[in-house]
Design an enzyme around this catalytic site. Structure first.
Site, PDB file in Angstrom:
ATOM      1  N   ASP A   1     -38.123 -18.021 -31.437  1.00  0.00           N
ATOM      2  CA  ASP A   1     -38.280 -18.191 -29.992  1.00  0.00           C
ATOM      3  C   ASP A   1     -39.537 -18.976 -29.627  1.00  0.00           C
ATOM      4  O   ASP A   1     -39.540 -19.744 -28.655  1.00  0.00           O
ATOM      5  CB  ASP A   1     -38.231 -16.847 -29.253  1.00  0.00           C
TER       6      ASP A   1
ATOM      7  N   ASN B   1     -51.370 -15.749 -33.932  1.00  0.00           N
ATOM      8  CA  ASN B   1     -50.698 -14.663 -33.222  1.00  0.00           C
ATOM      9  C   ASN B   1     -51.722 -13.781 -32.519  1.00  0.00           C
ATOM     10  O   ASN B   1     -52.754 -13.443 -33.101  1.00  0.00           O
ATOM     11  CB  ASN B   1     -49.912 -13.791 -34.199  1.00  0.00           C
TER      12      ASN B   1
END
EC number: 2.7.1.5
Length: 489
Positions: free
Chosen positions: A237, A296
């Protein structure tokens, strides 16, 4: 043909949606319409945190049927999901067990084994991927060591989007952008790394060679009998979100903001230096041979958990209360691994503040203020790391995804980072999914061409940094607060 209709199935870790795109090739207009939205949540199965894969498939099929029942001729379908998680199949192609979530604690203590037995620098040299305790490499090791009876039944392992494509078409595929998140793909060959895969105990025969975005996997036969191509989009995604990020030039960074926040920049080359390793930078695959050089960040997961625990439904009201509070009274490191999946997020945040001799947030607004301020300061810190890595400062940050609707966090981010922030589009993952489909249908030339379409069809909101803001004065002081156990070795 003037009009194209493409369907994007976009699954996140907390919700999923089936979206219909209508593209007018003559006027280059692109519109999205939500067809079906559904919840995705963890469930406990035999002591593991698992995904209700059958329910997700049911909702995907329901959404597709809704489109077909409207009499719309669908030109193609694409599926994107979160990374690292997978589904196991036997020789007959039937599912073996339920897919275990990356948030399950079965991988506790696994990553340190790899660092000793293979070596941190060797793993990074081979994969170029950041060290996260839930990467697929560690999940597979946990599987083969903890569940040998289950492992013996396995003939194939498909990542989440590839599994759903398989269920629609009967054809197996291993899409490249998502495959790179496993930390098992060799950065030089774009194929599975024999050494890393052997360490997991999984068989190489479970996997096929990763394929780059843009190929047709097979056809889904709709209830009306039409055969509709299912395209291998950039199925991670974030990879899809980056495709839809209207990056102006090489001086633009992106922040895909949602349950996770992914901050990075596009590059034609990977960064696997000692400096990149020390900063735990990842080089995930992107479309057209580009790399997503990023980090992240735990993201809005912390807020989502607080909202759920406190049963808060009026988020705008909470943000309004939060904005009225003074900045930077409570600061945590959102990337501390204590926040991956605590039993009580509110209590965990309070404990982190207490342990660092700070005031303790009590009200819901104070908790939200703590999360927003801490995220903005972490964004600034990581943007600085990324700029140092490439040897060039950024002049603009594009925030995309659901989190870009949070105006307070966007402004805090601009103030902390000291650069202009452009927010939007919200449905970036869906749009990037559609973009690859349109390229596969020969309606668009490349990613840059698609970004022009996005810029022309979706309004962006600009946030100008205020150097005199309270949060800007805390940027230099935040680095010491990051000296906790982060999501890395």
């Amino acid at each position: 043909m003037t009009f194209r209709h493409c369907v994007a199935v976009d699954l996140g870790a907390s919700s999923g949606r089936v979206m219909l795109a209508r593209y007018d090739s003559k006027h280059r207009t692109l519109t999205l319409r939500e067809i079906h939205r559904f919840v995705n949540c963890l469930q406990k199965t035999d002591g593991f945190d698992t995904w209700d894969i059958d329910s997700l498939e049911k909702d995907i099929r329901l959404g597709l049927k809704k489109v077909c029942n409207e009499g719309i001729l669908i030109d193609s379908i694409g599926i994107d999901t979160w990374g690292v998680d997978y589904v196991l199949l036997d020789k007959q192609g039937q599912r073996v067990g339920l897919p275990v979530s990356y948030r399950d604690n079965r991988t506790t203590g696994i990553m340190p084994q790899a660092l000793v037995q293979i070596g941190k620098s060797e793993i990074y040299r081979r994969s170029g991927i950041q060290f996260l305790p839930f990467n697929t490499i560690y999940q597979l090791r946990a599987l083969t060591k903890q569940q040998p009876e289950l492992t013996a039944q396995v003939a194939h392992a498909l990542l989440m989007p590839d599994y759903f494509s398989y269920r629609l078409t009967g054809e197996m595929n291993w899409e490249y952008t998502n495959a790179t998140t496993t930390q098992l793909v060799n950065i030089n060959t774009d194929d599975w790394d024999d050494t890393l895969l052997a360490w997991t105990g999984a068989k190489k025969s479970w996997f096929g060679r990763p394929s780059h975005p843009g190929n047709v996997i097979g056809d889904w036969i709709c209830p009306q009998g039409n055969r509709i191509p299912v395209v291998a989009v950039a199925s991670h995604d974030t990879a899809s979100a980056v495709i839809a990020s209207p990056l102006a030039n090489k001086h633009s960074a992106y922040l895909s903001s949602g349950t996770w926040s992914l901050m990075g920049f596009e590059s034609k080359k990977p960064y696997t230096t000692d400096e990149a390793l020390a900063a735990n930078i990842t080089n995930e695959g992107g479309a057209e041979g580009r790399y997503r050089v990023l980090k992240n960040i735990m993201g809005l997961w912390l807020l989502q958990r607080v909202l759920k625990e406190r049963r808060i439904t009026d988020l705008p009201a909470l943000i309004a209360q939060t904005e009225a509070l003074p900045a930077c009274r409570f600061l945590i490191n959102p990337n501390d691994d204590r926040f991956i999946n605590p039993d009580d997020m509110r209590a965990e945040i309070q404990a982190a503040c207490r342990e660092t001799d700070q005031p303790v947030p009590v009200s819901d607004a104070e908790l939200a203020r703590c999360i927003f301020d801490s995220l903005a300061l972490l964004y600034a810190d990581i943007l600085h790391e990324l700029a140092n890595l490439r040897g060039e400062k950024f002049t603009q940050l594009h925030i995309v995804g659901g989190g870009c609707q949070n105006a307070l966090l966007n402004q805090l981010c601009a103030d902390a980072c000291g650069i202009r922030v452009m927010a939007g589009p919200v449905e970036a993952s869906t749009l990037g999914n559609i973009g690859i489909q349109l390229m596969t249908l020969d309606e668009l030339n490349n990613v840059d061409d698609f970004r022009q379409v996005v810029s022309a069809n979706y309004d962006l909101t600009t946030y100008i940094p205020n150097p005199d803001s309270e949060i800007a004065r805390h940027v230099a002081q935040f680095q010491p607060k990051r000296q906790t156990k982060e999501l890395c070795a």
